[in-house]
Scaffold this motif. Structure first.
Motif, PDB file in Angstrom:
ATOM      1  N   TYR A  11      36.561  38.961  19.895  1.00 53.23           N
ATOM      2  CA  TYR A  11      36.282  39.610  21.175  1.00 53.23           C
ATOM      3  C   TYR A  11      34.823  40.067  21.146  1.00 53.23           C
ATOM      4  O   TYR A  11      34.412  40.805  20.242  1.00 53.23           O
ATOM      5  CB  TYR A  11      37.186  40.817  21.431  1.00 53.23           C
ATOM      6  N   HIS A  12      34.041  39.641  22.147  1.00 51.45           N
ATOM      7  CA  HIS A  12      32.625  40.009  22.184  1.00 51.45           C
ATOM      8  C   HIS A  12      32.181  40.590  23.519  1.00 51.45           C
ATOM      9  O   HIS A  12      31.028  41.016  23.631  1.00 51.45           O
ATOM     10  CB  HIS A  12      31.757  38.800  21.830  1.00 51.45           C
ATOM     11  N   GLY A  13      33.051  40.616  24.548  1.00 54.67           N
ATOM     12  CA  GLY A  13      32.655  41.243  25.792  1.00 54.67           C
ATOM     13  C   GLY A  13      33.166  40.524  27.022  1.00 54.67           C
ATOM     14  O   GLY A  13      33.933  39.557  26.942  1.00 54.67           O
ATOM     15  N   ARG A  14      32.699  41.007  28.196  1.00 55.15           N
ATOM     16  CA  ARG A  14      33.209  40.538  29.483  1.00 55.15           C
ATOM     17  C   ARG A  14      32.131  39.940  30.389  1.00 55.15           C
ATOM     18  O   ARG A  14      32.403  39.652  31.545  1.00 55.15           O
ATOM     19  CB  ARG A  14      33.884  41.706  30.214  1.00 55.15           C
ATOM     20  N   THR A  15      30.897  39.780  29.906  1.00 52.79           N
ATOM     21  CA  THR A  15      29.900  39.049  30.682  1.00 52.79           C
ATOM     22  C   THR A  15      30.210  37.565  30.581  1.00 52.79           C
ATOM     23  O   THR A  15      31.067  37.144  29.795  1.00 52.79           O
ATOM     24  CB  THR A  15      28.492  39.325  30.150  1.00 52.79           C
ATOM     25  N   ASN A  16      29.495  36.726  31.336  1.00 52.86           N
ATOM     26  CA  ASN A  16      29.836  35.303  31.324  1.00 52.86           C
ATOM     27  C   ASN A  16      29.678  34.707  29.935  1.00 52.86           C
ATOM     28  O   ASN A  16      30.572  34.006  29.454  1.00 52.86           O
ATOM     29  CB  ASN A  16      28.987  34.545  32.341  1.00 52.86           C
ATOM     30  N   ALA A  22      44.383  53.666  45.932  1.00 54.31           N
ATOM     31  CA  ALA A  22      43.722  53.495  47.228  1.00 54.31           C
ATOM     32  C   ALA A  22      42.247  53.158  47.098  1.00 54.31           C
ATOM     33  O   ALA A  22      41.684  52.493  47.973  1.00 54.31           O
ATOM     34  CB  ALA A  22      43.884  54.763  48.064  1.00 54.31           C
ATOM     35  N   HIS A  23      41.605  53.586  46.013  1.00 57.56           N
ATOM     36  CA  HIS A  23      40.144  53.502  45.962  1.00 57.56           C
ATOM     37  C   HIS A  23      39.576  52.699  44.787  1.00 57.56           C
ATOM     38  O   HIS A  23      38.387  52.353  44.822  1.00 57.56           O
ATOM     39  CB  HIS A  23      39.555  54.911  45.915  1.00 57.56           C
ATOM     40  N   VAL A  24      40.379  52.423  43.767  1.00 62.35           N
ATOM     41  CA  VAL A  24      39.882  51.709  42.589  1.00 62.35           C
ATOM     42  C   VAL A  24      40.496  50.315  42.571  1.00 62.35           C
ATOM     43  O   VAL A  24      41.701  50.149  42.817  1.00 62.35           O
ATOM     44  CB  VAL A  24      40.238  52.473  41.293  1.00 62.35           C
ATOM     45  N   ALA A  25      39.687  49.321  42.266  1.00 64.81           N
ATOM     46  CA  ALA A  25      40.168  47.938  42.233  1.00 64.81           C
ATOM     47  C   ALA A  25      41.330  47.793  41.263  1.00 64.81           C
ATOM     48  O   ALA A  25      41.303  48.343  40.150  1.00 64.81           O
ATOM     49  CB  ALA A  25      39.032  47.003  41.818  1.00 64.81           C
ATOM     50  N   ASP A  26      42.358  47.041  41.669  1.00 65.11           N
ATOM     51  CA  ASP A  26      43.538  46.851  40.827  1.00 65.11           C
ATOM     52  C   ASP A  26      43.193  46.197  39.492  1.00 65.11           C
ATOM     53  O   ASP A  26      43.916  46.360  38.502  1.00 65.11           O
ATOM     54  CB  ASP A  26      44.574  45.985  41.550  1.00 65.11           C
ATOM     55  N   GLY A  27      42.101  45.435  39.459  1.00 64.64           N
ATOM     56  CA  GLY A  27      41.713  44.765  38.223  1.00 64.64           C
ATOM     57  C   GLY A  27      41.299  45.703  37.107  1.00 64.64           C
ATOM     58  O   GLY A  27      41.213  45.294  35.944  1.00 64.64           O
ATOM     59  N   VAL A  28      41.043  46.959  37.443  1.00 67.48           N
ATOM     60  CA  VAL A  28      40.716  47.965  36.421  1.00 67.48           C
ATOM     61  C   VAL A  28      42.031  48.573  35.952  1.00 67.48           C
ATOM     62  O   VAL A  28      42.618  49.418  36.628  1.00 67.48           O
ATOM     63  CB  VAL A  28      39.775  49.056  36.977  1.00 67.48           C
ATOM     64  N   GLY A  29      42.507  48.125  34.811  1.00 66.22           N
ATOM     65  CA  GLY A  29      43.807  48.567  34.311  1.00 66.22           C
ATOM     66  C   GLY A  29      43.735  49.906  33.599  1.00 66.22           C
ATOM     67  O   GLY A  29      42.665  50.406  33.266  1.00 66.22           O
ATOM     68  N   THR A  71      34.482  35.121  23.589  1.00 67.98           N
ATOM     69  CA  THR A  71      35.762  35.785  23.342  1.00 67.98           C
ATOM     70  C   THR A  71      36.884  34.753  23.309  1.00 67.98           C
ATOM     71  O   THR A  71      36.900  33.810  24.098  1.00 67.98           O
ATOM     72  CB  THR A  71      36.009  36.837  24.435  1.00 67.98           C
ATOM     73  N   ALA A  72      37.844  34.942  22.397  1.00 66.31           N
ATOM     74  CA  ALA A  72      38.901  33.946  22.220  1.00 66.31           C
ATOM     75  C   ALA A  72      40.058  34.121  23.204  1.00 66.31           C
ATOM     76  O   ALA A  72      40.624  33.142  23.670  1.00 66.31           O
ATOM     77  CB  ALA A  72      39.434  34.004  20.782  1.00 66.31           C
ATOM     78  N   LYS A  73      40.410  35.339  23.512  1.00 67.48           N
ATOM     79  CA  LYS A  73      41.653  35.620  24.226  1.00 67.48           C
ATOM     80  C   LYS A  73      41.498  35.402  25.729  1.00 67.48           C
ATOM     81  O   LYS A  73      40.598  35.971  26.363  1.00 67.48           O
ATOM     82  CB  LYS A  73      42.088  37.058  23.941  1.00 67.48           C
ATOM     83  N   ASN A  74      42.387  34.616  26.303  1.00 70.48           N
ATOM     84  CA  ASN A  74      42.307  34.299  27.726  1.00 70.48           C
ATOM     85  C   ASN A  74      42.684  35.480  28.610  1.00 70.48           C
ATOM     86  O   ASN A  74      41.894  35.940  29.430  1.00 70.48           O
ATOM     87  CB  ASN A  74      43.200  33.099  28.038  1.00 70.48           C
ATOM     88  N   MET A  75      43.912  35.962  28.486  1.00 72.16           N
ATOM     89  CA  MET A  75      44.429  37.023  29.347  1.00 72.16           C
ATOM     90  C   MET A  75      44.360  38.353  28.612  1.00 72.16           C
ATOM     91  O   MET A  75      44.845  38.456  27.490  1.00 72.16           O
ATOM     92  CB  MET A  75      45.874  36.720  29.753  1.00 72.16           C
ATOM     93  N   PRO A  76      43.721  39.346  29.190  1.00 76.76           N
ATOM     94  CA  PRO A  76      43.201  39.407  30.558  1.00 76.76           C
ATOM     95  C   PRO A  76      41.700  39.137  30.692  1.00 76.76           C
ATOM     96  O   PRO A  76      41.153  39.279  31.780  1.00 76.76           O
ATOM     97  CB  PRO A  76      43.484  40.868  30.923  1.00 76.76           C
ATOM     98  N   TYR A  77      41.037  38.750  29.606  1.00 74.92           N
ATOM     99  CA  TYR A  77      39.576  38.802  29.584  1.00 74.92           C
ATOM    100  C   TYR A  77      38.885  37.620  30.249  1.00 74.92           C
ATOM    101  O   TYR A  77      37.769  37.764  30.735  1.00 74.92           O
ATOM    102  CB  TYR A  77      39.095  38.938  28.133  1.00 74.92           C
ATOM    103  N   LYS A  78      39.523  36.447  30.271  1.00 76.78           N
ATOM    104  CA  LYS A  78      38.835  35.250  30.740  1.00 76.78           C
ATOM    105  C   LYS A  78      39.532  34.566  31.916  1.00 76.78           C
ATOM    106  O   LYS A  78      38.911  33.791  32.647  1.00 76.78           O
ATOM    107  CB  LYS A  78      38.725  34.240  29.587  1.00 76.78           C
ATOM    108  N   HIS A  79      40.799  34.851  32.099  1.00 77.67           N
ATOM    109  CA  HIS A  79      41.640  34.093  33.021  1.00 77.67           C
ATOM    110  C   HIS A  79      41.071  34.091  34.441  1.00 77.67           C
ATOM    111  O   HIS A  79      40.894  35.144  35.069  1.00 77.67           O
ATOM    112  CB  HIS A  79      43.052  34.669  33.028  1.00 77.67           C
ATOM    113  N   GLY A  80      40.778  32.910  34.951  1.00 80.34           N
ATOM    114  CA  GLY A  80      40.310  32.752  36.314  1.00 80.34           C
ATOM    115  C   GLY A  80      38.829  32.992  36.536  1.00 80.34           C
ATOM    116  O   GLY A  80      38.343  32.868  37.660  1.00 80.34           O
TER     117      GLY A  80
END
Length: 448
Positions: free
Chosen positions: A161-166, A36-43, A172-181
């Motif tokens: 893998y180096h992070g989630r900033t732009n 209910a309170h946390v964004a679904d994107g936070v797995g 980072t090499a891996k698309n899903m879930p780190y870069k997709h979209g």
């Protein structure tokens, strides 16, 4: 069964104990609140709500005690609620929680930088800047390299893998879930092939020559500001490059005035059996990025490197409101004291020997385990369809799910999602670690 002191409360029993299914009813109720309170994107990997942790266990809200083979992704190396970390954090919180080092400085920040200069590879003059997260550290290392060299290009590697900033998503090499979209991403980032002995069969020197050939032909040495590499890959599958790969890259960087940045965020601070993974082959990077295990669970990161490089940035060009927060610095000083006092590099080697012996036996019994690799308490197995290099993420997920149901926290990783990474806290007992691998062995048998 052994116990550890849990600051502020009774000793936390060091045992695996299941009193409900995983997750239990209390955790399931809290998951509804999370929904209910946390964004679904936070797995969430294992949906149990933790109320206490220490030694080698996590205690959930239902009373289940789970063996921890993940350390919060290599963060709680000294254990949760380490005595010295808690003591220093408590004292610092009572004194003051924040001033912003860029407004009014304090000793803790300088103390951490002094420790980083002493512990990171090389005996040259070094300086540091402190930040909040590994991604921030990597991004600032790139900023420093670009200013120092006057060049723009950043070279990274396959499976990195180096992070989630732009910028770090671009690295980072891996698309899903780190870069997709999330694009478009920052430019002037180029990817070279990594040494991956299980898959490429190349010596370190051969793999380095292949990577250097790509860099020189596709980027041009005179355009490269920095080469950024994890000495042991993290999210990419705990790949240990073949001996000679890192030294050859370092030599090429020196020859071409390229800044070598070692991303030691997951592999640093005793995890591999050395203070830093680069120590294994005597590689001395120009810049080292650190985070995760540096502060016993609190958010802190750093860039440490050659003083001339670090000083190339104009005054005010580095920093951030919370970077080097006094409480996080206190935690780091406590964690480093624990690492020194308990010889945690030695403990990591002992943990690694125990894990390797168990995993070698498992590999002999289950041909789905194609590769066993790692150093110290940073160990991995890669699952492939027997007799091939074809990844088997389905079996990997099944084994991990079984472990979770039986009260053992396991983490998967790898470009294809077919690698188990084992990162126990170095405070775990041998008996508890052995029991955890009994469960891992049961999981392979049950999913065969």
């Amino acid at each position: 069964m052994t116990s550890i002191p849990a600051t502020g409360g009774p000793a936390l029993p060091q045992e695996r104990r299941l009193v409900t299914a995983i997750p239990g009813p209390a955790s399931l109720a809290r998951l509804e609140r999370k929904k209910a309170h946390v964004a679904d994107g936070v797995g969430t990997t294992l949906p149990v709500f933790v109320v206490a942790a220490g030694g080698g266990v996590l205690l959930d809200v239902d009373g289940n005690s789970l063996i921890d083979l993940g350390s919060g992704i290599a963060v709680t190396t000294v254990g949760n609620s380490s005595t010295e970390v808690v003591r220093r954090v408590t004292e610092q919180a009572a004194a003051f929680t924040h001033t912003c080092f860029m407004v009014t400085p304090y000793d803790g920040y300088v103390d951490v930088c002094e420790q980083l200069a002493e512990l990171t590879p090389g005996d040259h003059a070094k300086k540091s800047a402190l930040f909040n997260s590994g991604a921030e550290a990597v991004e600032n290392a790139v900023k420093i390299a670009r200013v120092a060299t006057g060049r723009d290009a950043v070279v990274v590697f396959d499976h990195a893998y180096h992070g989630r900033t732009n910028l770090t998503m671009a690295m980072t090499a891996k698309n899903m879930p780190y870069k997709h979209g999330f694009g478009p991403f920052a430019g002037e980032v180029y990817r070279a092939p990594m040494s991956y002995p299980f898959r490429d069969g190349l010596s370190g020197e051969e793999a380095a020559a292949r990577a250097i050939d790509v860099i020189e032909k596709q980027v041009g040495a005179t355009n490269v500001a920095c080469v950024v590499i994890e000495p042991v890959l993290g999210e990419g599958g705990f790949v240990v490059p073949a001996p000679g790969f890192l030294p050859a890259l370092a030599a090429w960087c020196r020859t071409n005035d390229v800044v070598l940045v070692a991303d030691e965020i997951q592999s640093g601070f005793c995890r591999t059996g050395d203070w830093f993974a680069c120590d294994d082959e005597g590689v001395v990077p120009d810049l080292v990025t650190t985070a995760k295990g540096i502060a016993g669970g609190l958010p802190l990161a750093g860039v440490t490197g050659r003083a001339d490089l670090m000083d190339s940035v104009h005054v005010g060009g580095l920093g951030g409101t919370y970077g080097g927060n006094p409480i996080a610095c206190a935690a780091a000083l406590g964690a480093i004291e624990e690492m020194r006092g308990q010889d945690l590099p030695g403990r990591a080697r002992a943990v690694g020997e125990l894990m390797r012996s168990r995993l070698e036996k498992l590999q002999a019994e289950h041909p789905v385990i194609g590769d066993l690799r790692g150093r110290g308490a940073m160990m991995a197995i890669e699952l492939c369809h027997p007799g091939t290099l074809d990844p088997d993420p389905v079996r990997t997920a099944a084994v991990s799910a079984y472990c979770h149901q039986q009260g053992v926290v396991t983490l998967t990783c790898g470009t294809w999602g077919n690698v188990f990474r084992f990162l126990p806290p170095l405070s775990i007992s041998d008996a508890l670690l052995d029991e955890a691998f009994d469960v891992v062995a049961e999981a392979f048998a049950a999913t065969a």
